[in-house]
Design a protein around this motif. Structure first.
Motif, PDB file in Angstrom:
ATOM      1  N   LYS A  17      51.157  87.058-110.153  1.00 56.14           N
ATOM      2  CA  LYS A  17      49.958  86.488-109.557  1.00 56.14           C
ATOM      3  C   LYS A  17      49.264  85.556-110.552  1.00 56.14           C
ATOM      4  CE  LYS A  17      46.147  88.298-106.960  1.00 56.14           C
ATOM      5  NZ  LYS A  17      45.436  89.514-106.599  1.00 56.14           N
ATOM      6  N   LEU A  18      49.198  86.032-111.787  1.00 54.16           N
ATOM      7  CA  LEU A  18      48.559  85.255-112.852  1.00 54.16           C
ATOM      8  C   LEU A  18      49.223  83.891-112.995  1.00 54.16           C
ATOM      9  CD1 LEU A  18      46.527  85.804-115.287  1.00 54.16           C
ATOM     10  CD2 LEU A  18      48.575  86.126-116.629  1.00 54.16           C
ATOM     11  N   LEU A  19      50.524  83.853-112.838  1.00 54.29           N
ATOM     12  CA  LEU A  19      51.261  82.613-113.027  1.00 54.29           C
ATOM     13  C   LEU A  19      51.381  81.813-111.732  1.00 54.29           C
ATOM     14  CD1 LEU A  19      54.091  83.966-115.360  1.00 54.29           C
ATOM     15  CD2 LEU A  19      52.073  82.707-116.045  1.00 54.29           C
ATOM     16  N   GLY A  20      50.647  82.220-110.706  1.00 54.72           N
ATOM     17  CA  GLY A  20      50.614  81.440-109.471  1.00 54.72           C
ATOM     18  C   GLY A  20      51.692  81.821-108.479  1.00 54.72           C
ATOM     19  N   ASN A  21      51.787  83.122-108.151  1.00 53.20           N
ATOM     20  CA  ASN A  21      52.747  83.620-107.162  1.00 53.20           C
ATOM     21  C   ASN A  21      54.181  83.146-107.416  1.00 53.20           C
ATOM     22  OD1 ASN A  21      50.759  85.015-105.695  1.00 53.20           O
ATOM     23  ND2 ASN A  21      50.145  83.100-104.709  1.00 53.20           N
ATOM     24  N   VAL A  22      54.626  83.337-108.651  1.00 52.47           N
ATOM     25  CA  VAL A  22      55.993  82.953-109.007  1.00 52.47           C
ATOM     26  C   VAL A  22      56.889  84.190-108.940  1.00 52.47           C
ATOM     27  CG1 VAL A  22      55.256  81.106-110.528  1.00 52.47           C
ATOM     28  CG2 VAL A  22      55.503  83.408-111.435  1.00 52.47           C
ATOM     29  N   SER A  23      58.179  84.027-109.123  1.00 54.74           N
ATOM     30  CA  SER A  23      59.038  85.204-109.303  1.00 54.74           C
ATOM     31  C   SER A  23      59.695  85.130-110.682  1.00 54.74           C
ATOM     32  CB  SER A  23      60.053  85.317-108.176  1.00 54.74           C
ATOM     33  OG  SER A  23      60.806  84.147-108.098  1.00 54.74           O
ATOM     34  N   VAL A 153      62.409  87.969-122.395  1.00 57.69           N
ATOM     35  CA  VAL A 153      62.227  86.615-121.869  1.00 57.69           C
ATOM     36  C   VAL A 153      62.617  86.612-120.388  1.00 57.69           C
ATOM     37  CG1 VAL A 153      62.893  84.184-122.047  1.00 57.69           C
ATOM     38  CG2 VAL A 153      62.718  85.576-124.112  1.00 57.69           C
ATOM     39  N   PHE A 154      61.760  86.031-119.574  1.00 55.00           N
ATOM     40  CA  PHE A 154      62.025  85.902-118.138  1.00 55.00           C
ATOM     41  C   PHE A 154      62.083  84.428-117.758  1.00 55.00           C
ATOM     42  CE2 PHE A 154      59.678  89.769-118.755  1.00 55.00           C
ATOM     43  CZ  PHE A 154      60.169  90.676-117.835  1.00 55.00           C
ATOM     44  N   ARG A 155      62.922  84.128-116.791  1.00 52.29           N
ATOM     45  CA  ARG A 155      62.825  82.798-116.192  1.00 52.29           C
ATOM     46  C   ARG A 155      61.747  82.857-115.123  1.00 52.29           C
ATOM     47  NH1 ARG A 155      67.757  81.991-114.652  1.00 52.29           N
ATOM     48  NH2 ARG A 155      67.372  82.900-112.616  1.00 52.29           N
ATOM     49  N   VAL A 156      60.955  81.795-115.015  1.00 51.60           N
ATOM     50  CA  VAL A 156      59.876  81.726-114.025  1.00 51.60           C
ATOM     51  C   VAL A 156      60.324  80.793-112.911  1.00 51.60           C
ATOM     52  CG1 VAL A 156      57.469  81.101-113.654  1.00 51.60           C
ATOM     53  CG2 VAL A 156      58.184  82.055-115.845  1.00 51.60           C
ATOM     54  N   GLU A 157      60.368  81.315-111.688  1.00 54.12           N
ATOM     55  CA  GLU A 157      60.804  80.488-110.564  1.00 54.12           C
ATOM     56  C   GLU A 157      59.672  80.331-109.557  1.00 54.12           C
ATOM     57  OE1 GLU A 157      64.679  81.951-108.974  1.00 54.12           O
ATOM     58  OE2 GLU A 157      64.809  82.803-110.973  1.00 54.12           O
ATOM     59  N   GLY A 158      59.686  79.223-108.869  1.00 55.04           N
ATOM     60  CA  GLY A 158      58.710  79.014-107.794  1.00 55.04           C
ATOM     61  C   GLY A 158      57.429  78.348-108.243  1.00 55.04           C
ATOM     62  N   ILE A 159      57.492  77.543-109.297  1.00 56.64           N
ATOM     63  CA  ILE A 159      56.304  76.815-109.734  1.00 56.64           C
ATOM     64  C   ILE A 159      56.085  75.631-108.805  1.00 56.64           C
ATOM     65  CG2 ILE A 159      55.378  75.346-111.573  1.00 56.64           C
ATOM     66  CD1 ILE A 159      56.821  77.129-113.554  1.00 56.64           C
ATOM     67  N   ILE A 396      34.011  63.399 -97.821  1.00 54.03           N
ATOM     68  CA  ILE A 396      35.123  63.850 -96.974  1.00 54.03           C
ATOM     69  C   ILE A 396      35.861  64.900 -97.791  1.00 54.03           C
ATOM     70  CG2 ILE A 396      37.209  63.160 -95.756  1.00 54.03           C
ATOM     71  CD1 ILE A 396      35.919  60.418 -95.382  1.00 54.03           C
ATOM     72  N   LEU A 397      35.675  66.146 -97.413  1.00 54.95           N
ATOM     73  CA  LEU A 397      36.114  67.273 -98.235  1.00 54.95           C
ATOM     74  C   LEU A 397      37.352  67.919 -97.627  1.00 54.95           C
ATOM     75  CD1 LEU A 397      32.519  68.728 -98.441  1.00 54.95           C
ATOM     76  CD2 LEU A 397      33.578  67.148-100.040  1.00 54.95           C
ATOM     77  N   MET A 398      38.070  68.655 -98.445  1.00 48.30           N
ATOM     78  CA  MET A 398      39.318  69.256 -97.952  1.00 48.30           C
ATOM     79  C   MET A 398      39.448  70.712 -98.383  1.00 48.30           C
ATOM     80  SD  MET A 398      42.087  66.348 -98.679  1.00 48.30           S
ATOM     81  CE  MET A 398      41.489  64.689 -98.731  1.00 48.30           C
ATOM     82  N   VAL A 399      39.973  71.526 -97.494  1.00 48.55           N
ATOM     83  CA  VAL A 399      40.287  72.911 -97.853  1.00 48.55           C
ATOM     84  C   VAL A 399      41.564  73.378 -97.174  1.00 48.55           C
ATOM     85  CG1 VAL A 399      37.988  73.848 -98.275  1.00 48.55           C
ATOM     86  CG2 VAL A 399      38.869  73.786 -95.960  1.00 48.55           C
ATOM     87  N   GLU A 400      42.060  74.463 -97.692  1.00 46.49           N
ATOM     88  CA  GLU A 400      43.083  75.239 -97.000  1.00 46.49           C
ATOM     89  C   GLU A 400      42.464  76.625 -96.839  1.00 46.49           C
ATOM     90  OE1 GLU A 400      45.950  74.962 -95.578  1.00 46.49           O
ATOM     91  OE2 GLU A 400      47.296  76.600 -96.090  1.00 46.49           O
ATOM     92  N   ASN A 401      42.236  77.022 -95.574  1.00 45.42           N
ATOM     93  CA  ASN A 401      41.605  78.317 -95.352  1.00 45.42           C
ATOM     94  C   ASN A 401      42.563  79.468 -95.643  1.00 45.42           C
ATOM     95  OD1 ASN A 401      39.031  77.468 -94.540  1.00 45.42           O
ATOM     96  ND2 ASN A 401      39.790  77.014 -92.477  1.00 45.42           N
ATOM     97  N   TYR A 402      42.019  80.639 -95.853  1.00 50.71           N
ATOM     98  CA  TYR A 402      42.866  81.823 -96.015  1.00 50.71           C
ATOM     99  C   TYR A 402      43.411  82.237 -94.664  1.00 50.71           C
ATOM    100  CZ  TYR A 402      42.169  82.659-100.914  1.00 50.71           C
ATOM    101  OH  TYR A 402      42.229  82.553-102.268  1.00 50.71           O
ATOM    102  N   ALA A 403      44.728  82.170 -94.516  1.00 53.92           N
ATOM    103  CA  ALA A 403      45.317  82.548 -93.240  1.00 53.92           C
ATOM    104  C   ALA A 403      46.086  83.845 -93.375  1.00 53.92           C
ATOM    105  CB  ALA A 403      46.251  81.457 -92.742  1.00 53.92           C
ATOM    106  N   SER A 404      46.423  84.212 -94.589  1.00 53.85           N
ATOM    107  CA  SER A 404      47.202  85.428 -94.743  1.00 53.85           C
ATOM    108  C   SER A 404      46.517  86.311 -95.775  1.00 53.85           C
ATOM    109  CB  SER A 404      48.622  85.064 -95.159  1.00 53.85           C
ATOM    110  OG  SER A 404      49.079  85.973 -96.112  1.00 53.85           O
ATOM    111  N   VAL A 405      46.663  87.596 -95.575  1.00 55.38           N
ATOM    112  CA  VAL A 405      45.957  88.561 -96.384  1.00 55.38           C
ATOM    113  C   VAL A 405      46.438  88.567 -97.826  1.00 55.38           C
ATOM    114  CG1 VAL A 405      45.406  91.022 -96.479  1.00 55.38           C
ATOM    115  CG2 VAL A 405      45.900  89.949 -94.309  1.00 55.38           C
ATOM    116  N   TRP A 406      47.636  88.102 -98.034  1.00 55.10           N
ATOM    117  CA  TRP A 406      48.355  88.522 -99.234  1.00 55.10           C
ATOM    118  C   TRP A 406      48.427  87.497-100.345  1.00 55.10           C
ATOM    119  CZ3 TRP A 406      48.349  93.303 -97.934  1.00 55.10           C
ATOM    120  CH2 TRP A 406      48.327  93.597 -96.567  1.00 55.10           C
TER     121      TRP A 406
END
Lengths: 450, 445
Positions: A17-23, A153-159, A396-406
């Motif tokens: 989570k800290l690294l931005g929902n990576v695996s 050492v881990f590889r970080v995927e999904g950036i 002119i502002l922009m957002v992405e609303n929370y659509a999923s709980v997770w």
């Protein structure tokens, strides 16, 4: 024998989570694969972005590298492509922009401009050398060097979007918390108004109620669904609601309210009734009024607020639009929008546009989160809205609303909170602009009522 | 060269099932680490069991089920992908190094990968078994090696158990918003056989520590539950009651099943425990189970609409219309609601290990999208669980799903309570509670 990380499942999830929902994929573990730099590079070179994790007592330290580990011993690497973090028991994380230097014996991390040394790893000896002040900041014992138990050492995927990943991750959480503080401490510029009222207006399904839910979720700390959302042919919201938001579950109310209305429809007799809009803007519309698409509220309605004061009025209108629908907005809808805008201009209320469902929300703000990027504000959707409603690009502002709980995400939060801050600024501007006579007049009225 | 696998999601899933719930971590990719056996072994030795995949016209794989070392002989599972199927055979034991030639003369080997020349050689017998075209040299473009770990290893089970404990304690100490009510009431609503009663049984089982079957469940066409039941749950066998009540209703049906009128009466708290449903007409005031003056306590605070995840796409249009109507009614009276999809563990291809990160699991994401499309519920309002049906004992993985869903329902109920107009919460509930108390005192002094 199986190679398994020392991270608990919980720690692994926090790190992801800290690294931005990576695996993460484990590549190297010093206790199994040998502890020399050579052993490490043999398994970790050419693997893409990695994190190197060091286990030291209760603390877990890590260094992120955006680029490959080199095949051989190499000196200083590019700026702003790595950072240091710590994952302590339950404490927050320190981030530090670093650059890396590898020799036969050690991995040394310097400040990103190479001037200051931060910390070094000497894998052969299982030693970690930490800058004294850094150790203090992390509440470590005051030794200069530490023996660690293990290095992985881990590889970080999904950036998503490598270009500004490092600055985004290192700065996001701090900036988000700063914005939160800012909004908590906000006070409207006019004393008479304890809370700023923001009205959301827009077509059915554009995400008005979802925006309220998103704002509330951030302040609540978990996903909330006070306003019912979802989709249907006609508007899900059929009631006028004035939502006050609490800071946390038992906290005090925040200095703004969000007013949610029924969706606009291009057909007459469906959706929000045009005649209701002036009443809403002036503050005559009571909370929980059940909208009637065919006719507007009248002063005979039992809860009609006959002499609203300045605080009951709407101080900022946000026209909410799905960004993906702008280029094919029907002409009828455009006409309707212009009608609505006429009413808003008549009342002298501040106005902004809120574009929702921005999928590439990671890309909207500059790396320092202060402004929107030029490439974003020059999109055809933004230009079209700007031309249609004649509202300055900065509003002119922009957002992405929370659509999923997770999927909590500090960058998403930053966008939502920044938008809110812009709305409050716009409201302040228009309140300051109010002619004295009008404030006086309204004052007089409200005194009369009392 | 990016280190991402060329394996499709489906192929990975099939392999996962073939190798009994394994997770694959990519270690070596020839195009990034050179087509060199020594590089491959440098990276992939001592990584536990590994999987070698070769991508040509077909995907061919070799699975080394023990810790892979250059010169320790191990038996090897060979397999090849056909369109949807996989054919396999065991060879060996071989030293893994020999698979890549080693020092042995090539012709002696039944299977051998020449990494440098990007060719696989195998004998006719193997080619037949693996259903590959008859050709002794198969060329390939890419080779990948993965470490194989159990999808659900002890580390993860431990993590899940910790999570379960923290959820349990959060639910035990949960207090409804501003303590407006003592216990939050959650109504389970949904088609016949969706798993409403099973969800109650599952929740009860989690808090009891073993599987219980208080509510009768089954799969009769008209629904087993014909009574309205409000179940309070005890924490453990003799513990105190938990701060929520699950209300189980009769299944919805196109023709028979629960009346619309009854749903509204339940929501408002007019119907009391053990009311015998009559699908021809709704309850009328004066009935023994009719409550004239329901308090906030008696009302429903959150509705969970329950569907079987495997058949939700097949709902008839009448049923969809009915659900939409119910949803409109709920919105009208400001009722908080969520959707609960049950039986996710029966979805095609799903493994138990997938349940620990269910909301990231691709088919589940697609399922949520489908439900959103078909019924209009917001994605964030759709929860998934796997009920206890045939088990004897509880399982931390399922427990976590059930408890997380329950916590979301309680949060939704809190939103409902917070959203109530002041006059309904403050004055009315206090006044009515006082009246009720006085009446009680009067009846039993």
């Amino acid at each position: 024998m199986a190679v398994t990380t020392r991270l608990t499942w919980n720690e692994e999830k926090r790190l992801q989570k800290l690294l931005g929902n990576v695996s993460l994929s484990l590549l190297y573990q010093s206790s199994v694969h040998g502890c020399s730099i050579k052993d490490m590079l043999a398994r970790c070179s050419c693997q893409g972005s990695t994190i190197t994790v060091i286990y030291l007592g209760d603390n877990i330290f890590g260094a992120f590298l955006l680029e490959h580990y080199p095949k051989t011993v190499q000196s200083v690497r590019k700026q702003n492509s790595s950072f240091f973090f710590s994952l302590q028991n339950n404490k927050t994380t320190a981030f530090l922009n670093t650059s890396l230097k590898i020799t036969d014996e050690e991995l040394a991390f310097h400040s990103s401009n190479h001037e200051e040394w931060f910390f070094s790893l000497v894998p052969k000896k299982h030693k970690l050398w930490l800058l004294h002040s850094l150790g203090k900041e992390l509440a470590m014992n005051s030794y200069h060097d530490y023996s660690y138990r293990e290095c992985e050492v881990f590889r970080v995927e999904g950036i998503k979007n490598e270009a500004n990943y490092v600055s985004r991750i290192t700065g996001a959480t701090e900036y988000r918390n700063m914005l939160l503080e800012h909004l908590r401490a906000y006070k409207p510029c006019v004393d008479l108004v304890p809370e700023i009222r923001i009205l959301l207006l827009g077509p059915v399904g554009s995400g008005k109620s979802s925006f309220f839910n998103s704002v509330k979720s951030i302040f609540q700390g978990h996903v909330t669904r006070q306003a019912t959302v979802g989709s249907d042919i006609t508007s899900i919201t059929e009631m006028y609601r004035i939502y006050s938001i609490k800071d946390g579950k038992e906290g005090k109310s925040l200095p703004f309210m969000i007013c949610d209305s029924m969706g606009l429809d291009e057909k007459d007799g469906v959706g929000l009734c045009m005649g209701d809009i002036p009443h809403i803007l002036k503050g005559c519309m009571p909370d929980r009024y059940q909208f009637n698409p065919h006719q507007p509220i009248t002063s005979r309605h039992s809860d009609f607020i006959i002499s609203p004061s300045l605080k009951d009025r709407i101080h900022c209108v946000a026209y909410v639009l799905d960004i993906n629908s702008i280029n094919d907005l029907s002409s009828k809808m455009v006409v309707k929008f212009k009608q609505v805008q006429k009413e808003v201009l008549n009342c002298g209320t501040a106005q902004v546009v809120l574009l929702t469902k921005v999928n590439n929300y990671h890309d909207v703000l500059q790396d320092n989160f202060l402004n929107m990027k030029k490439s974003i504000t020059s999109q055809s959707q933004v230009i079209n809205v700007h031309k249609m409603l004649n509202i300055p690009i900065s509003n002119i502002l922009m957002v992405e609303n929370y659509a999923s709980v997770w999927e909590q995400d500090p960058v998403k939060d930053i966008l939502i909170l920044s938008v809110l801050r812009q709305m409050l600024r716009a409201a302040d501007n228009s309140l300051e602009d109010l002619p004295l006579s009008e404030t006086g007049e309204i004052l007089g009225q409200s005194e009369l009522c009392m | 060269m990016a280190m991402t696998t060329s394996l499709t999601w489906m192929q990975e899933k099939i392999l996962q099932i073939l190798l009994r719930g394994k997770k694959f971590s990519l270690l070596y990719k020839a195009s990034a680490h050179e087509f060199s056996p020594s590089n491959l072994f440098e990276i992939c030795c001592n990584q536990g069991p590994i999987l070698i995949l070769i991508y040509g016209d077909h995907v061919i794989g070799a699975y080394v089920s023990e810790n892979c070392q250059r010169e320790t002989p191990v038996s090897i599972l060979l397999f090849a992908f056909q369109e949807t199927e996989i054919s396999r055979c065991k060879i060996g034991p071989y030293e893994p190094l020999k698979l890549f030639g080693g020092n042995v003369c090539e012709s002696n080997l039944e299977f051998y990968i020449n990494l440098r020349k990007q060719k696989v050689t195998m004998n006719l017998k193997l080619i037949k078994i693996l259903n590959l075209p008859e050709c002794s040299n198969i060329s390939f473009q890419e080779c990948e090696v993965f470490r194989c770990e159990d999808l659900l290893d002890t580390r993860k089970i431990q993590g899940v158990t910790v999570l379960r404990e923290s959820l349990l304690s959060a639910l035990r100490t949960y207090k409804p918003y501003k303590e407006l009510v003592h216990q939050t009431r959650i109504l389970l609503l949904g088609p016949v056989g969706a798993g409403k009663s099973s969800f109650f049984n599952s929740v009860k089982s989690v808090f009891r520590g073993h599987v219980t079957h208080q509510a009768l469940v089954g799969s009769d066409t008209t629904g087993i539950t014909e009574q309205y039941r409000t179940y309070s749950i005890k924490d453990g066998k003799d513990g105190k009651s938990l701060p929520f009540i699950l209300c189980d209703s009769m299944g919805l049906d196109e023709e028979e099943g629960m009346c619309m009128g009854d749903i509204l009466h339940i929501l408002k708290g007019h119907i009391s425990d053990r009311y015998q449903f009559n699908f021809t007409k709704p309850i009328t005031p004066g009935h023994g189970n009719w409550n004239d003056f329901p308090l906030l306590e008696d009302r429903i605070h959150c509705v969970a609409i329950v569907f079987d995840a495997n058949s939700v796409e097949d709902l008839s249009s009448e049923m969809v219309a009915k659900i939409k109507r119910i949803r409109r009614e709920m919105i009208k009276c400001g009722m908080a609601h969520v959707v609960l999809l049950t039986h996710v563990d029966n979805m095609a291809l799903i493994r138990k290990g997938d349940l620990i990160d269910i909301y990231r699991y691709m088919p589940v994401k697609l399922k949520l999208e489908a439900v959103h499309e078909k019924l209009g519920f917001a994605l964030s309002d759709i929860l998934v669980v796997s009920n206890y049906t045939s088990e004897w004992d509880v399982d931390p993985v399922k427990d976590v799903l059930i408890l997380s869903a329950l916590r979301q329902m309680l949060w939704a109920a809190d939103d409902f309570l917070e959203d109530l107009p002041l006059e309904e919460t403050d004055i009315r509930s206090k006044y009515l509670t006082r009246c009720a108390r006085e009446e009680n005192d009067y009846v039993n002094p």
